[in-house]
Enzyme design. Sequence first.
Site, PDB file in Angstrom:
ATOM      1  N   LYS A   1      -3.898 -10.838  -7.131  1.00  0.00           N
ATOM      2  CA  LYS A   1      -5.143 -11.069  -6.398  1.00  0.00           C
ATOM      3  C   LYS A   1      -6.278 -10.184  -6.941  1.00  0.00           C
ATOM      4  O   LYS A   1      -6.038  -9.024  -7.266  1.00  0.00           O
ATOM      5  CB  LYS A   1      -4.833 -10.748  -4.923  1.00  0.00           C
ATOM      6  CG  LYS A   1      -6.006 -10.670  -3.991  1.00  0.00           C
ATOM      7  CD  LYS A   1      -5.571 -10.173  -2.620  1.00  0.00           C
ATOM      8  CE  LYS A   1      -6.120  -8.783  -2.426  1.00  0.00           C
ATOM      9  NZ  LYS A   1      -6.784  -8.467  -1.213  1.00  0.00           N
TER      10      LYS A   1
ATOM     11  N   LYS B   1     -10.874  -5.086  -5.045  1.00  0.00           N
ATOM     12  CA  LYS B   1     -11.893  -4.095  -5.378  1.00  0.00           C
ATOM     13  C   LYS B   1     -11.272  -2.742  -5.695  1.00  0.00           C
ATOM     14  O   LYS B   1     -11.928  -1.874  -6.249  1.00  0.00           O
ATOM     15  CB  LYS B   1     -12.968  -3.992  -4.293  1.00  0.00           C
ATOM     16  CG  LYS B   1     -12.510  -3.762  -2.870  1.00  0.00           C
ATOM     17  CD  LYS B   1     -13.742  -3.608  -1.956  1.00  0.00           C
ATOM     18  CE  LYS B   1     -13.667  -4.356  -0.651  1.00  0.00           C
ATOM     19  NZ  LYS B   1     -12.610  -3.994   0.264  1.00  0.00           N
TER      20      LYS B   1
ATOM     21  N   LYS C   1       0.837  -1.214   0.000  1.00  0.00           N
ATOM     22  CA  LYS C   1       0.000   0.000   0.000  1.00  0.00           C
ATOM     23  C   LYS C   1       0.866   1.257   0.000  1.00  0.00           C
ATOM     24  O   LYS C   1       0.462   2.283  -0.541  1.00  0.00           O
ATOM     25  CB  LYS C   1      -0.975  -0.006   1.188  1.00  0.00           C
ATOM     26  CG  LYS C   1      -2.004  -1.132   1.075  1.00  0.00           C
ATOM     27  CD  LYS C   1      -3.455  -0.697   1.180  1.00  0.00           C
ATOM     28  CE  LYS C   1      -4.357  -1.773   0.599  1.00  0.00           C
ATOM     29  NZ  LYS C   1      -5.680  -1.886   1.129  1.00  0.00           N
TER      30      LYS C   1
HETATM   31  P1  ATP Z   1      -8.772  -3.644  -1.144  1.00  0.00           P
HETATM   32  O1  ATP Z   1      -8.923  -4.148  -2.541  1.00  0.00           O
HETATM   33  O2  ATP Z   1      -9.522  -2.373  -0.862  1.00  0.00           O
HETATM   34  O3  ATP Z   1      -7.373  -3.667  -0.622  1.00  0.00           O
HETATM   35  P2  ATP Z   1      -9.610  -6.181  -0.202  1.00  0.00           P
HETATM   36  O4  ATP Z   1     -10.861  -6.574  -0.912  1.00  0.00           O
HETATM   37  O5  ATP Z   1      -8.343  -6.808  -0.584  1.00  0.00           O
HETATM   38  O6  ATP Z   1      -9.539  -4.622  -0.214  1.00  0.00           O
HETATM   39  P3  ATP Z   1     -10.862  -6.414   2.398  1.00  0.00           P
HETATM   40  O7  ATP Z   1     -12.078  -5.763   1.921  1.00  0.00           O
HETATM   41  O8  ATP Z   1     -10.417  -5.874   3.677  1.00  0.00           O
HETATM   42  O9  ATP Z   1      -9.679  -6.370   1.375  1.00  0.00           O
HETATM   43  O10 ATP Z   1     -11.025  -7.987   2.474  1.00  0.00           O
HETATM   44  C1  ATP Z   1     -12.061  -8.624   3.158  1.00  0.00           C
HETATM   45  C2  ATP Z   1     -11.840 -10.104   3.124  1.00  0.00           C
HETATM   46  O11 ATP Z   1     -11.826 -10.612   1.797  1.00  0.00           O
HETATM   47  C3  ATP Z   1     -10.501 -10.535   3.735  1.00  0.00           C
HETATM   48  O12 ATP Z   1     -10.706 -11.681   4.529  1.00  0.00           O
HETATM   49  C4  ATP Z   1      -9.648 -10.864   2.545  1.00  0.00           C
HETATM   50  O13 ATP Z   1      -8.651 -11.827   2.856  1.00  0.00           O
HETATM   51  C5  ATP Z   1     -10.668 -11.424   1.587  1.00  0.00           C
HETATM   52  N1  ATP Z   1     -10.240 -11.264   0.186  1.00  0.00           N
HETATM   53  C6  ATP Z   1      -9.975 -10.104  -0.438  1.00  0.00           C
HETATM   54  N2  ATP Z   1      -9.625 -10.328  -1.720  1.00  0.00           N
HETATM   55  C7  ATP Z   1      -9.642 -11.681  -1.907  1.00  0.00           C
HETATM   56  C8  ATP Z   1      -9.359 -12.541  -3.018  1.00  0.00           C
HETATM   57  N3  ATP Z   1      -8.991 -12.056  -4.194  1.00  0.00           N
HETATM   58  N4  ATP Z   1      -9.490 -13.868  -2.845  1.00  0.00           N
HETATM   59  C9  ATP Z   1      -9.879 -14.375  -1.656  1.00  0.00           C
HETATM   60  N5  ATP Z   1     -10.141 -13.623  -0.566  1.00  0.00           N
HETATM   61  C10 ATP Z   1     -10.033 -12.282  -0.672  1.00  0.00           C
END
Ligand code: ATP
Length: 339
Positions: A202, A205, A120
Site C-alpha cells: 500500500k 506516507k 505496526k
Molecule cells: P500511515 O502511513 O502513517 O500509517 P496512512 O496514510 O496509512 O498512515 P491514515 O492517514 O490514517 O493512514 O489514513 C487516512 C485515510 O486514507 C484512511 O481512510 C485510509 O484508509 C486511507 N488510505 C491510506 N492509504 C491509502 C492507500 N494507499 N490507498 C487508499 N486509501 C488509503
Amino acid sequence: MEQEKKQIVLSAVQPTGTPTLGNYLGAFKNWKIMANDMADKYDCFYAVADLHSITVRLNPADLRRQTLEMYAFLLALGIDPEKNVVFIQSHVPQHAQLAWILNCYTQFGEASRMTQFKDKSEKHPENVNVGLFSYPVLMAADILLYQADFVPVGDDQKQHLEITRDIAERFNGIYGDTFKVPAPFIHKSGARIMSLQDPTKKMSKSDTNPKGFITLLDDDSVIMKKIKSAVTDSEAKVYRGEGKDGINNLMEIYSCCTGKSFDDITAEFEGKGYGDFKTAVGEAVIAELRPVKEEYNRLMSDKAYLMKCAAEGAEKAEYFASRTLRKAMKKVGFLQLDR
Ligand code: ATP
Ligand code: LTN
C-alpha cells in the site's frame, strides 16, 4: 413532502505527515463528494485524529505543526467548515472518555487479531504500547459518538470498521439501543493505491522510500519524476492483468483522476509504450492535485482563520459527542449529577 432525514458521515485522518495520493484517492476525494455534491443527503463530520497519532513516537513540535497542516488540508479539499463539522480529535474530550468505556467491552483476543496492530508492532518493535493495541477502540469511539451511518475509508480500514460494529452491537445487546451500527463506505476505485516502487504494498506516507509515494505538496516536476520512475513490467502493453501490479496501479490512478474506464484507457494507449502512458498519468495527477495544493498554501498563510475554524468545529462536535457519551454513561450505571 416530508424531508428525508440526513445520514451521518464520519471519518478521520492521522496527522502523521503530508497526505499522499493514496489518502487523497482512497479517502479525501470521497469525503469531499459526500460533503459537497451530496450535501442534501449527508451531514459530515471529519476529524484530524491526533490522539491516534501518538501511538507512534512523535516530536511535540512536529505533532502540533502537522495537526494544523492536516486540518488545513481538510479545508483545502473544499470542505466547508460552516456546513460540516471539521475538528481536531483531542479538542473533544468525549473521544477519550468513551474509548475507556468501550475498552471494557472489547475482548483482548479480538483486538489482538487486528492486522494494523500486528504490522505496526513489527515496524516499531521498540514501542509496542498499549495505545497501539487499543487504537481500534478509540476509533470505534470516534465513530459511535456521532451515531455515524457511514464511514468513508480506504480498504485498509475495513477490519477496524468490523470491530467497531462488533463493539456497538455488543453494547447495544447488553443495554439496548445506544449506538448506531455504522457501515464502511469503501469506494471500489482508489480504495487501495499501491506504492510506486513496490506495487504489492500500500502507498503509505510513512514509507521510508519517498519515491514510493506522491504527497499532496510535491512539485509538479517531482510528481512527474516519481510516476516516470514507477516500477512496471517489460511487456509495454497497457491493460489490466495478473502480474502487472505496477501498470494496474497506474491505470487505477489514471482512472480515478480522469474518470475514464479501464477499457477506455487500454484503447487510448493501444500501440503506445509506457513512456506515453506515464506522461499522461503524471499530467492527470498534477491537474488533480493542483487546486488542493494552491488552496492549502493560501490557507496556511492565515493560521488565525484555521484556529477559528478548529475552535468552532470542536464546539459543534462536542455538542453531539456529549449527548452520546451521556447516554452511554447512564446505561452503564455511572451516578449522574443533576446539573
Ligand atoms: P500511515 O502511513 O502513517 O500509517 P496512512 O496514510 O496509512 O498512515 P491514515 O492517514 O490514517 O493512514 O489514513 C487516512 C485515510 O486514507 C484512511 O481512510 C485510509 O484508509 C486511507 N488510505 C491510506 N492509504 C491509502 C492507500 N494507499 N490507498 C487508499 N486509501 C488509503
Ligand atoms: N485509523 C484511521 C484513522 C481514523 C479513523 C477514525 C478513520 C481514526 N479514527 C474514525 C475513520 C473513522 C486510519 O486511517 N489509519
